[in-house]
Design a protein around this motif. Sequence first.
Motif, PDB file in Angstrom:
ATOM      1  N   PRO A 134       4.268   9.650  -1.475  1.00 39.47           N
ATOM      2  CA  PRO A 134       4.023   8.497  -0.601  1.00 39.47           C
ATOM      3  C   PRO A 134       5.089   7.430  -0.783  1.00 39.47           C
ATOM      4  O   PRO A 134       5.731   7.318  -1.832  1.00 39.47           O
ATOM      5  CB  PRO A 134       2.653   7.992  -1.071  1.00 39.47           C
ATOM      6  CG  PRO A 134       2.568   8.414  -2.500  1.00 39.47           C
ATOM      7  CD  PRO A 134       3.303   9.719  -2.587  1.00 39.47           C
ATOM      8  N   ASN A 135       5.290   6.648   0.257  1.00 40.38           N
ATOM      9  CA  ASN A 135       6.198   5.506   0.213  1.00 40.38           C
ATOM     10  C   ASN A 135       5.403   4.226   0.050  1.00 40.38           C
ATOM     11  O   ASN A 135       4.262   4.112   0.507  1.00 40.38           O
ATOM     12  CB  ASN A 135       7.004   5.412   1.515  1.00 40.38           C
ATOM     13  CG  ASN A 135       7.835   6.637   1.780  1.00 40.38           C
ATOM     14  OD1 ASN A 135       8.794   6.917   1.067  1.00 40.38           O
ATOM     15  ND2 ASN A 135       7.462   7.398   2.804  1.00 40.38           N
ATOM     16  N   LEU A 136       6.023   3.241  -0.560  1.00 40.36           N
ATOM     17  CA  LEU A 136       5.444   1.907  -0.605  1.00 40.36           C
ATOM     18  C   LEU A 136       5.681   1.210   0.725  1.00 40.36           C
ATOM     19  O   LEU A 136       6.770   1.303   1.306  1.00 40.36           O
ATOM     20  CB  LEU A 136       6.071   1.096  -1.732  1.00 40.36           C
ATOM     21  CG  LEU A 136       5.557   1.383  -3.141  1.00 40.36           C
ATOM     22  CD1 LEU A 136       6.583   0.939  -4.171  1.00 40.36           C
ATOM     23  CD2 LEU A 136       4.221   0.684  -3.376  1.00 40.36           C
ATOM     24  N   TYR A 167       7.968  -1.302  -6.562  1.00 37.77           N
ATOM     25  CA  TYR A 167       8.201  -2.121  -5.369  1.00 37.77           C
ATOM     26  C   TYR A 167       9.196  -3.245  -5.675  1.00 37.77           C
ATOM     27  O   TYR A 167      10.142  -3.477  -4.904  1.00 37.77           O
ATOM     28  CB  TYR A 167       6.881  -2.713  -4.872  1.00 37.77           C
ATOM     29  CG  TYR A 167       7.051  -3.736  -3.771  1.00 37.77           C
ATOM     30  CD1 TYR A 167       7.190  -3.347  -2.445  1.00 37.77           C
ATOM     31  CD2 TYR A 167       7.103  -5.091  -4.072  1.00 37.77           C
ATOM     32  CE1 TYR A 167       7.371  -4.286  -1.434  1.00 37.77           C
ATOM     33  CE2 TYR A 167       7.286  -6.045  -3.074  1.00 37.77           C
ATOM     34  CZ  TYR A 167       7.420  -5.632  -1.760  1.00 37.77           C
ATOM     35  OH  TYR A 167       7.617  -6.566  -0.777  1.00 37.77           O
ATOM     36  N   ASP A 204       3.002  10.455  -8.725  1.00 34.56           N
ATOM     37  CA  ASP A 204       2.049   9.384  -8.453  1.00 34.56           C
ATOM     38  C   ASP A 204       1.287   9.106  -9.741  1.00 34.56           C
ATOM     39  O   ASP A 204       0.514   9.948 -10.200  1.00 34.56           O
ATOM     40  CB  ASP A 204       1.083   9.820  -7.348  1.00 34.56           C
ATOM     41  CG  ASP A 204       0.021   8.780  -7.037  1.00 34.56           C
ATOM     42  OD1 ASP A 204      -0.044   7.743  -7.733  1.00 34.56           O
ATOM     43  OD2 ASP A 204      -0.767   9.018  -6.104  1.00 34.56           O
ATOM     44  N   TRP A 260       0.838  -1.195   0.000  1.00 34.19           N
ATOM     45  CA  TRP A 260       0.000   0.000   0.000  1.00 34.19           C
ATOM     46  C   TRP A 260       0.870   1.241   0.000  1.00 34.19           C
ATOM     47  O   TRP A 260       2.089   1.178   0.207  1.00 34.19           O
ATOM     48  CB  TRP A 260      -0.959  -0.010   1.182  1.00 34.19           C
ATOM     49  CG  TRP A 260      -0.364   0.267   2.540  1.00 34.19           C
ATOM     50  CD1 TRP A 260      -0.320   1.462   3.201  1.00 34.19           C
ATOM     51  CD2 TRP A 260       0.247  -0.684   3.429  1.00 34.19           C
ATOM     52  NE1 TRP A 260       0.277   1.322   4.432  1.00 34.19           N
ATOM     53  CE2 TRP A 260       0.636   0.010   4.607  1.00 34.19           C
ATOM     54  CE3 TRP A 260       0.517  -2.051   3.349  1.00 34.19           C
ATOM     55  CZ2 TRP A 260       1.270  -0.613   5.673  1.00 34.19           C
ATOM     56  CZ3 TRP A 260       1.154  -2.671   4.406  1.00 34.19           C
ATOM     57  CH2 TRP A 260       1.516  -1.960   5.560  1.00 34.19           C
ATOM     58  N   LEU A 261       0.247   2.391  -0.235  1.00 34.43           N
ATOM     59  CA  LEU A 261       0.918   3.680  -0.210  1.00 34.43           C
ATOM     60  C   LEU A 261       0.623   4.359   1.113  1.00 34.43           C
ATOM     61  O   LEU A 261      -0.534   4.433   1.536  1.00 34.43           O
ATOM     62  CB  LEU A 261       0.440   4.562  -1.368  1.00 34.43           C
ATOM     63  CG  LEU A 261       0.691   3.983  -2.762  1.00 34.43           C
ATOM     64  CD1 LEU A 261       0.132   4.930  -3.819  1.00 34.43           C
ATOM     65  CD2 LEU A 261       2.162   3.733  -2.987  1.00 34.43           C
ATOM     66  N   ASP A 262       1.669   4.872   1.763  1.00 37.29           N
ATOM     67  CA  ASP A 262       1.490   5.470   3.082  1.00 37.29           C
ATOM     68  C   ASP A 262       1.026   6.920   2.985  1.00 37.29           C
ATOM     69  O   ASP A 262       0.683   7.420   1.904  1.00 37.29           O
ATOM     70  CB  ASP A 262       2.766   5.322   3.913  1.00 37.29           C
ATOM     71  CG  ASP A 262       3.949   6.134   3.378  1.00 37.29           C
ATOM     72  OD1 ASP A 262       3.737   7.081   2.596  1.00 37.29           O
ATOM     73  OD2 ASP A 262       5.098   5.821   3.750  1.00 37.29           O
ATOM     74  N   TRP A 301       3.273   1.025  -9.749  1.00 34.20           N
ATOM     75  CA  TRP A 301       3.629   0.971  -8.327  1.00 34.20           C
ATOM     76  C   TRP A 301       4.214  -0.388  -7.950  1.00 34.20           C
ATOM     77  O   TRP A 301       5.184  -0.470  -7.194  1.00 34.20           O
ATOM     78  CB  TRP A 301       2.417   1.287  -7.462  1.00 34.20           C
ATOM     79  CG  TRP A 301       2.164   2.755  -7.274  1.00 34.20           C
ATOM     80  CD1 TRP A 301       1.100   3.479  -7.715  1.00 34.20           C
ATOM     81  CD2 TRP A 301       3.007   3.687  -6.571  1.00 34.20           C
ATOM     82  NE1 TRP A 301       1.223   4.799  -7.351  1.00 34.20           N
ATOM     83  CE2 TRP A 301       2.384   4.952  -6.643  1.00 34.20           C
ATOM     84  CE3 TRP A 301       4.213   3.571  -5.902  1.00 34.20           C
ATOM     85  CZ2 TRP A 301       2.929   6.094  -6.057  1.00 34.20           C
ATOM     86  CZ3 TRP A 301       4.771   4.702  -5.316  1.00 34.20           C
ATOM     87  CH2 TRP A 301       4.134   5.947  -5.400  1.00 34.20           C
ATOM     88  N   SER A 348      -5.638   9.491   2.177  1.00 40.02           N
ATOM     89  CA  SER A 348      -4.425   9.251   1.397  1.00 40.02           C
ATOM     90  C   SER A 348      -4.655   8.319   0.215  1.00 40.02           C
ATOM     91  O   SER A 348      -3.760   8.124  -0.612  1.00 40.02           O
ATOM     92  CB  SER A 348      -3.329   8.655   2.293  1.00 40.02           C
ATOM     93  OG  SER A 348      -3.698   7.356   2.739  1.00 40.02           O
TER      94      SER A 348
END
Length: 347
Positions: free
Chosen positions: A18-20, A198, A320, A10-12, A194, A91
């Motif tokens: 955002p981070n993975l 990752y 994004d 998920w994306l934070d 995304w 988010s």
Amino acid sequence: MTKYKLEYLWLDGYTPVPNLRGKTQLKEFDAYPTLDQLPLWGFDGSSTKQAPGGSSDCVLKPVRHFPDSTRKNGILVMCEVMMPDGSPHESNKRATILDDEGAWFGFEQEYFFYENGRPLGFPESGYPAPQGPYYTGVGYSNVGPVAREIVEKHLDLCLDAGINHEGINAEVAKGQWEFQIFGKGSKRAADEMWVARYLLQRLCEGYGIDVEYHCKPLGDTDWNGSGMHANFSTEHMRTVGGKDYFEALMKAFDKNLQDHIAVYGPDNDKRLTGKHETAPWNKFSYGVADRGASIRVPHSFVNNGYKGYLEDRRPNSQGDPYQIASQILKTISEVPTEGSAMKQAAE
């Protein structure tokens, strides 16, 4: 029954990028599970900037899943972040973006490999030989001993996962590379980008190398920045098109310049300076085969009666893809076509 290793991604809540995040749970199934069989899961949102400590529960809702060839019975599960009441978390950009399966996107993800705080292949102090031989280069002096091994392994991991990976190449600066992802529909294309990111980051863990997505990591120097050019088309652009429609579309892009720049990745003013074949961030332009324009118009598009795809060169490597694709579709929807799925979605 077989136990499957489900890696929930998920994306934070970090901004502007955002981070993975990812964590694993094991579940038993009779056979490779369908998406509907994958359960909701939870996580501590107070550790990801997505919830306060006093009410930290967030929910992971599976939306896509992919085989993970690095693990026996492994599955990568792309998730949306939800609130406990079932509503999308603030988010969660994926849940609210404009989507259209007839809209096709091809993202060109540029990035740098970094080792010990410097681009891979840079000397401990100073710089390597100037840009020139590195783009699509071959040989130790141009690409080093490790980078090609990583990008080849990453390519195979993406293909094993069913991601529509379409190509790789060494880029203009030393230590800089690119991969391309194509998808039909903004959500599908962005999901796969995304997950591909990752897989690259996880692969690089074993080499002691980081992936640097910043769009201008070397600052105001004579070294390239990194973009994520977005190639796009709609069914109308591919099958009907026309010069009048194209010109109306370019006027809509010009009018919405600020809205595009707002979601095309942070620090774009450091990359889109007008140097190194980039359009200035605060000025819209387009041109046939013009790498220095905001929108590059392929010769094939013009020669085919203004039909086909266009390339927006402004999105950057940190962007994004959910928001980039959605903003492109929103602008296209301002030049509606009778009965189009996108017109109906916009309304």
